[in-house]
Motif scaffolding. Structure first.
Motif, PDB file in Angstrom:
ATOM      1  N   LEU A   1       3.351  -7.711  -7.896  1.00 19.20           N
ATOM      2  CA  LEU A   1       4.255  -6.832  -7.150  1.00 19.20           C
ATOM      3  C   LEU A   1       3.815  -6.713  -5.698  1.00 19.20           C
ATOM      4  CD1 LEU A   1       6.585  -4.822  -6.926  1.00 19.20           C
ATOM      5  CD2 LEU A   1       5.039  -3.042  -7.796  1.00 19.20           C
ATOM      6  N   ALA A   2       2.517  -6.526  -5.462  1.00 24.94           N
ATOM      7  CA  ALA A   2       2.015  -6.413  -4.094  1.00 24.94           C
ATOM      8  C   ALA A   2       2.320  -7.678  -3.300  1.00 24.94           C
ATOM      9  CB  ALA A   2       0.519  -6.124  -4.116  1.00 24.94           C
ATOM     10  N   ALA A   3       2.156  -8.828  -3.953  1.00 23.18           N
ATOM     11  CA  ALA A   3       2.438 -10.090  -3.266  1.00 23.18           C
ATOM     12  C   ALA A   3       3.913 -10.205  -2.915  1.00 23.18           C
ATOM     13  CB  ALA A   3       2.003 -11.250  -4.145  1.00 23.18           C
ATOM     14  N   ARG A   4       4.765  -9.781  -3.810  1.00 19.46           N
ATOM     15  CA  ARG A   4       6.208  -9.766  -3.537  1.00 19.46           C
ATOM     16  C   ARG A   4       6.523  -8.855  -2.346  1.00 19.46           C
ATOM     17  NH1 ARG A   4      10.742 -12.757  -5.501  1.00 19.46           N
ATOM     18  NH2 ARG A   4      10.188 -13.616  -7.528  1.00 19.46           N
ATOM     19  N   LEU A   5       5.991  -7.631  -2.385  1.00 18.95           N
ATOM     20  CA  LEU A   5       6.279  -6.663  -1.326  1.00 18.95           C
ATOM     21  C   LEU A   5       5.786  -7.145   0.036  1.00 18.95           C
ATOM     22  CD1 LEU A   5       5.404  -3.393  -3.269  1.00 18.95           C
ATOM     23  CD2 LEU A   5       7.649  -3.941  -2.322  1.00 18.95           C
ATOM     24  N   ASP A   6       4.630  -7.777   0.052  1.00 14.06           N
ATOM     25  CA  ASP A   6       4.029  -8.192   1.324  1.00 14.06           C
ATOM     26  C   ASP A   6       4.482  -9.578   1.768  1.00 14.06           C
ATOM     27  OD1 ASP A   6       2.714  -5.794   1.275  1.00 14.06           O
ATOM     28  OD2 ASP A   6       0.849  -6.602   0.463  1.00 14.06           O
ATOM     29  N   GLY A   7       5.405 -10.189   1.025  1.00 10.91           N
ATOM     30  CA  GLY A   7       5.946 -11.478   1.422  1.00 10.91           C
ATOM     31  C   GLY A   7       5.057 -12.659   1.128  1.00 10.91           C
ATOM     32  N   GLU A   8       4.050 -12.499   0.286  1.00 10.74           N
ATOM     33  CA  GLU A   8       3.140 -13.612  -0.024  1.00 10.74           C
ATOM     34  C   GLU A   8       3.752 -14.559  -1.048  1.00 10.74           C
ATOM     35  OE1 GLU A   8      -0.449 -11.808  -1.282  1.00 10.74           O
ATOM     36  OE2 GLU A   8      -0.838 -10.826   0.638  1.00 10.74           O
TER      37      GLU A   8
ATOM     38  N   ARG B   1      11.057   0.340  -3.388  1.00 11.83           N
ATOM     39  CA  ARG B   1      11.005   0.892  -4.742  1.00 11.83           C
ATOM     40  C   ARG B   1      11.815   0.065  -5.738  1.00 11.83           C
ATOM     41  NH1 ARG B   1      15.222   4.856  -6.148  1.00 11.83           N
ATOM     42  NH2 ARG B   1      16.837   4.858  -4.532  1.00 11.83           N
ATOM     43  N   HIS B   2      12.693  -0.827  -5.230  1.00 13.69           N
ATOM     44  CA  HIS B   2      13.524  -1.650  -6.110  1.00 13.69           C
ATOM     45  C   HIS B   2      12.910  -3.021  -6.397  1.00 13.69           C
ATOM     46  CE1 HIS B   2      16.664   1.324  -5.692  1.00 13.69           C
ATOM     47  NE2 HIS B   2      16.656   1.190  -4.375  1.00 13.69           N
ATOM     48  N   VAL B   3      11.835  -3.363  -5.683  1.00 10.28           N
ATOM     49  CA  VAL B   3      11.239  -4.695  -5.837  1.00 10.28           C
ATOM     50  C   VAL B   3      10.516  -4.794  -7.179  1.00 10.28           C
ATOM     51  CG1 VAL B   3       9.541  -6.317  -4.897  1.00 10.28           C
ATOM     52  CG2 VAL B   3      11.051  -5.021  -3.353  1.00 10.28           C
ATOM     53  N   ARG B   4      10.712  -5.908  -7.881  1.00 11.42           N
ATOM     54  CA  ARG B   4      10.027  -6.174  -9.147  1.00 11.42           C
ATOM     55  C   ARG B   4       9.573  -7.634  -9.172  1.00 11.42           C
ATOM     56  NH1 ARG B   4      10.535  -1.585  -9.001  1.00 11.42           N
ATOM     57  NH2 ARG B   4      11.367  -0.109 -10.547  1.00 11.42           N
ATOM     58  N   PRO B   5       8.428  -7.926  -9.795  1.00 13.17           N
ATOM     59  CA  PRO B   5       8.032  -9.330  -9.961  1.00 13.17           C
ATOM     60  C   PRO B   5       8.997 -10.046 -10.906  1.00 13.17           C
ATOM     61  CG  PRO B   5       6.237  -7.811 -10.535  1.00 13.17           C
ATOM     62  CD  PRO B   5       7.463  -6.996 -10.359  1.00 13.17           C
ATOM     63  N   ALA B   6       9.084 -11.353 -10.751  1.00 14.49           N
ATOM     64  CA  ALA B   6       9.918 -12.132 -11.665  1.00 14.49           C
ATOM     65  C   ALA B   6       9.284 -12.202 -13.046  1.00 14.49           C
ATOM     66  CB  ALA B   6      10.141 -13.529 -11.102  1.00 14.49           C
ATOM     67  N   LEU B   7       7.955 -12.204 -13.101  1.00 16.17           N
ATOM     68  CA  LEU B   7       7.229 -12.286 -14.363  1.00 16.17           C
ATOM     69  C   LEU B   7       6.950 -10.877 -14.905  1.00 16.17           C
ATOM     70  CD1 LEU B   7       4.651 -15.084 -13.487  1.00 16.17           C
ATOM     71  CD2 LEU B   7       6.896 -15.321 -14.562  1.00 16.17           C
TER      72      LEU B   7
ATOM     73  N   GLU C   1       0.834  -1.201   0.000  1.00 18.72           N
ATOM     74  CA  GLU C   1       0.000   0.000   0.000  1.00 18.72           C
ATOM     75  C   GLU C   1       0.872   1.255   0.000  1.00 18.72           C
ATOM     76  OE1 GLU C   1      -3.732   2.039   2.440  1.00 18.72           O
ATOM     77  OE2 GLU C   1      -2.928   0.098   3.073  1.00 18.72           O
ATOM     78  N   VAL C   2       1.958   1.216   0.756  1.00 16.24           N
ATOM     79  CA  VAL C   2       2.878   2.352   0.751  1.00 16.24           C
ATOM     80  C   VAL C   2       3.449   2.549  -0.645  1.00 16.24           C
ATOM     81  CG1 VAL C   2       5.042   3.270   1.667  1.00 16.24           C
ATOM     82  CG2 VAL C   2       3.457   2.068   3.182  1.00 16.24           C
ATOM     83  N   GLU C   3       3.864   1.459  -1.282  1.00 15.94           N
ATOM     84  CA  GLU C   3       4.437   1.554  -2.624  1.00 15.94           C
ATOM     85  C   GLU C   3       3.419   2.121  -3.601  1.00 15.94           C
ATOM     86  OE1 GLU C   3       5.373   0.676  -6.664  1.00 15.94           O
ATOM     87  OE2 GLU C   3       3.691  -0.213  -5.563  1.00 15.94           O
ATOM     88  N   ARG C   4       2.175   1.713  -3.466  1.00 12.64           N
ATOM     89  CA  ARG C   4       1.139   2.198  -4.367  1.00 12.64           C
ATOM     90  C   ARG C   4       0.942   3.701  -4.209  1.00 12.64           C
ATOM     91  NH1 ARG C   4      -4.223   2.806  -3.490  1.00 12.64           N
ATOM     92  NH2 ARG C   4      -4.110   1.643  -1.533  1.00 12.64           N
ATOM     93  N   HIS C   5       0.987   4.183  -2.978  1.00 14.73           N
ATOM     94  CA  HIS C   5       0.815   5.612  -2.742  1.00 14.73           C
ATOM     95  C   HIS C   5       2.023   6.421  -3.236  1.00 14.73           C
ATOM     96  CE1 HIS C   5      -2.960   5.461  -0.701  1.00 14.73           C
ATOM     97  NE2 HIS C   5      -2.525   4.681   0.279  1.00 14.73           N
ATOM     98  N   LEU C   6       3.221   5.854  -3.114  1.00 15.42           N
ATOM     99  CA  LEU C   6       4.430   6.607  -3.447  1.00 15.42           C
ATOM    100  C   LEU C   6       4.858   6.468  -4.906  1.00 15.42           C
ATOM    101  CD1 LEU C   6       6.667   6.072  -0.283  1.00 15.42           C
ATOM    102  CD2 LEU C   6       5.043   7.888  -0.776  1.00 15.42           C
TER     103      LEU C   6
ATOM    104  N   TYR D   1      -3.310  -6.476 -17.999  1.00 11.91           N
ATOM    105  CA  TYR D   1      -1.907  -6.806 -17.714  1.00 11.91           C
ATOM    106  C   TYR D   1      -1.395  -6.015 -16.512  1.00 11.91           C
ATOM    107  CZ  TYR D   1      -0.503  -9.674 -21.762  1.00 11.91           C
ATOM    108  OH  TYR D   1      -0.322 -10.687 -22.666  1.00 11.91           O
ATOM    109  N   ALA D   2      -1.697  -4.696 -16.521  1.00 11.09           N
ATOM    110  CA  ALA D   2      -1.207  -3.832 -15.449  1.00 11.09           C
ATOM    111  C   ALA D   2      -1.757  -4.277 -14.097  1.00 11.09           C
ATOM    112  CB  ALA D   2      -1.591  -2.384 -15.721  1.00 11.09           C
ATOM    113  N   ARG D   3      -3.052  -4.657 -14.078  1.00 15.08           N
ATOM    114  CA  ARG D   3      -3.649  -5.094 -12.810  1.00 15.08           C
ATOM    115  C   ARG D   3      -3.002  -6.376 -12.305  1.00 15.08           C
ATOM    116  NH1 ARG D   3      -7.627  -8.321 -10.804  1.00 15.08           N
ATOM    117  NH2 ARG D   3      -8.160  -9.169 -12.848  1.00 15.08           N
ATOM    118  N   LEU D   4      -2.758  -7.308 -13.207  1.00 16.60           N
ATOM    119  CA  LEU D   4      -2.151  -8.577 -12.799  1.00 16.60           C
ATOM    120  C   LEU D   4      -0.723  -8.364 -12.300  1.00 16.60           C
ATOM    121  CD1 LEU D   4      -3.434 -10.870 -15.685  1.00 16.60           C
ATOM    122  CD2 LEU D   4      -4.144 -10.937 -13.283  1.00 16.60           C
ATOM    123  N   LEU D   5       0.039  -7.550 -13.023  1.00 17.90           N
ATOM    124  CA  LEU D   5       1.420  -7.298 -12.599  1.00 17.90           C
ATOM    125  C   LEU D   5       1.462  -6.540 -11.267  1.00 17.90           C
ATOM    126  CD1 LEU D   5       3.075  -6.379 -16.029  1.00 17.90           C
ATOM    127  CD2 LEU D   5       3.327  -8.504 -14.725  1.00 17.90           C
TER     128      LEU D   5
END
Length: 586
Positions: free
Chosen positions: A552-559, A522-528, A483-488, A544-548
């Motif tokens: 990204l959110a799952a990566r950031l939140d450790g899911e 800010r450096h985190v990126r999905p593998a896909l 959520e922080v990443e989305r806001h920033l 596409y944007a919604r899925l990516l």
């Protein structure tokens, strides 16, 4: 054994004998000089001296239509550049001429060939006679120049001086550069002032050493653009690490103000007149560079004394009336140099504050930007408040503990490479300004930005900072990294706003969120990526944007923490994806 050439003002202004008293009065009012040589209109020979006292009395009696020849002191009282100061004293006493014209040639011996090259005034004489004895290292700065300047730059100074001497054009370093050299501070701009034709000098240097010249005949200025080849011609063996791309040459000039706070009108003049138009005594020092005079210090107005005493002293009592932006300049110099504005100058600042209302917003903004470009601008702004400058700009404009603390936080953050990169190698002035404005009331903030005609980009930084601070301080405790990443994310292209927010929120929990974002999130990126989605048979489109974003959110939140886990998540997401019947196996 001081000679007239060492104390005279070069290029004195003159009147012809047929000039009217009214024209002379207007000229005297513009420039403020006390006496003018009068010459015959045809032969050019000196025929007298016109004083301000005579003109004032004639104007009082409404005699403005008379020729100046009818009210001047008639005669020929002159000296030559090689005469002694004793002769000047004798002539002033015996002839009662407060200004003695200096001539070259044989005109003083009856020939028709003479050339007026300058003038010596009573003030010149008094300054010379009362000048304190200087130490050798102060009167001859040759060794200081040779050690303070990089070798290649020193060589350029030498060749410029040699060429100027061959053209009989005195050449000088002036003002802030000389001040900084004497204070053992690095010299930045190598501008040179020429008593003569600056453009001709620059072109002669170009012919001898190469490079290119850009000139402005209207202003008598020239820029000598030095190519690497030109540098190597001048300094074949010296390192060129600090070699400038260009050197500016300016014709010595004088100026006058038609009205308070207006931009000055400029005309060519002598080095003494050029120094007299400057703001403070410590900026009136000059070092001569041509020929045998290389290293000679000129100090007509007590600048060296004030430099030693650590004093900011205005040059004349109407200086702040002529140009009220000098008020901000005085404070900036005072704080930068750890000097003190002397008492009379402080009084003149107080009297001149209302003149700021007449200065354009752009000019005041430029001075404010220079303040905020200083290494430590906070004390300067605080001092401006003490002197009433801020209140003059807007009654509610203030400098308080919040802005002072934010400035200190910003300075500390800029020492860290992570946050320093947010400046993108630009000045932090607009970041300081945004922090300062964020601490003001809404009315004061809007009024000041309107008064200063602030640039659109700066306004956007101020408004962006206010929005971001409101957003961050409104986040709930335990907010997720995604959520922080989305806001920033909208501020990725405006890192200066992130830097300003980090400084402003130093003691707020949101500061840690900004740190984590800047360091990690800010450096985190999905593998896909989109190519992987296409290979999986997903039709390109806005989804596409919604899925990516979900990945990204799952990566950031450790899911998820691997590509396989991302693919599994994507499989679950596409089960409910619109049009999923088009996908293979669905």
């Amino acid at each position: 054994a001081v000679k007239v050439s060492e104390m005279m003002s070069r290029g004195a202004q003159i009147f012809t004998a047929t000039t009217t008293v009214l024209e002379a009065a207007q000229q005297m009012q513009r420039f403020g000089y006390e006496g003018y040589p009068v010459v015959d209109a045809k032969s050019g020979r000196l025929v007298g001296l016109l004083t301000r006292r005579a003109v004032d009395r004639a104007m009082q009696h409404e005699l403005g239509r008379l020729n100046v020849s009818q009210i001047m002191k008639s005669g020929r009282v002159t000296v030559t550049p090689t005469d002694s100061i004793e002769l000047v004293q004798q002539l002033m006493i015996e002839e009662d001429w407060g200004q003695i014209p200096v001539i070259a040639g044989d005109g003083d011996q009856g020939s028709d060939v003479e050339r007026l090259v300058g003038i010596v005034t009573r003030t010149d004489l008094l300054r010379l006679l009362t000048r304190p004895v200087r130490q050798e290292d102060e009167s001859d700065l040759h060794s200081l120049l040779s050690t303070a300047l990089p070798p290649a730059v020193w060589r350029v100074v030498q060749v410029a001086g040699e060429v100027a001497a061959s053209m009989n054009m005195p050449l000088y370093f002036v003002g802030g550069l000389v001040r900084d050299l004497l204070l053992d501070q690095p010299a930045v701009d190598l501008d040179m002032v020429v008593e003569g034709d600056a453009i001709a000098l620059a072109r002669q240097l170009q012919e001898r050493y190469g490079g290119r010249v850009r000139s402005h005949s209207r202003f008598g200025t020239a820029k000598w653009l030095l190519s690497p080849r030109a540098w190597r011609t001048i300094a074949p063996h010296d390192p060129l690490d600090n070699a400038a791309d260009a050197i500016d040459f300016v014709t010595a000039r004088t100026e006058f103000y038609d009205q308070p706070a207006a931009l000055p009108e400029v005309e060519s003049g002598s080095i003494k007149l050029d120094l007299h138009r400057r703001d403070f005594t410590i900026n009136t020092l000059a070092i001569r560079l041509d020929g045998a005079h290389l290293g000679e210090l000129l100090d007509f107005y007590g600048g060296l004394r004030d430099l030693h005493q650590g004093v900011i002293r205005v040059l004349h009592s109407l200086s702040f009336v002529d140009d009220a932006t000098r008020i901000l300049r005085a404070v900036r110099l005072e704080q930068r140099l750890s000097f003190e504005i002397e008492a009379r100058t402080a009084e003149l600042i107080a009297d001149g504050l209302p003149m700021l209302d007449r200065v354009s917003g752009e000019r005041i903004r430029n001075e404010v930007e220079l303040v905020l470009r200083e290494p430590d601008p906070g004390p300067i702004v605080e001092r401006l408040q003490q002197l009433g400058v801020l209140q003059q700009l807007h009654p509610n404009l203030a400098w308080g503990w919040k802005a002072a603390g934010d400035f200190e936080n910003l300075q500390r953050l800029m020492q860290r490479p992570m946050w320093q990169a947010a400046l993108q190698e630009q000045s932090p002035a607009s970041v300081y300004f945004a922090l300062w404005m964020a601490s003001q009331s809404q009315d004061a903030r809007r009024a000041l930005m309107e008064r200063l005609n602030v640039r659109k980009s700066t306004r956007e930084e101020v408004e962006g900072l206010l929005r971001l601070m409101q957003l961050l301080t409104g986040l709930e405790p335990g907010v997720s990294p995604s959520e922080v990443e989305r806001h920033l994310r909208p501020y990725v292209a405006r890192p200066r706003i992130l830097l300003a927010a980090r400084a402003a929120l130093e003691r707020h929990p949101a500061a840690e969120l900004l740190e984590q974002y800047q360091v990690h999130w800010r450096h985190v990126r999905p593998a896909l990526d989109g190519n992987d989605l296409r290979e999986m048979g997903l039709p390109p489109g806005p989804e596409y944007a919604r899925l990516l974003d979900c990945l990204l959110a799952a990566r950031l939140d450790g899911e998820v923490s691997s590509e396989d886990e991302e693919r599994a998540l994507l499989e679950r997401l596409t089960n409910n994806f619109p049009g999923n019947s088009e996908f293979p196996g669905k």
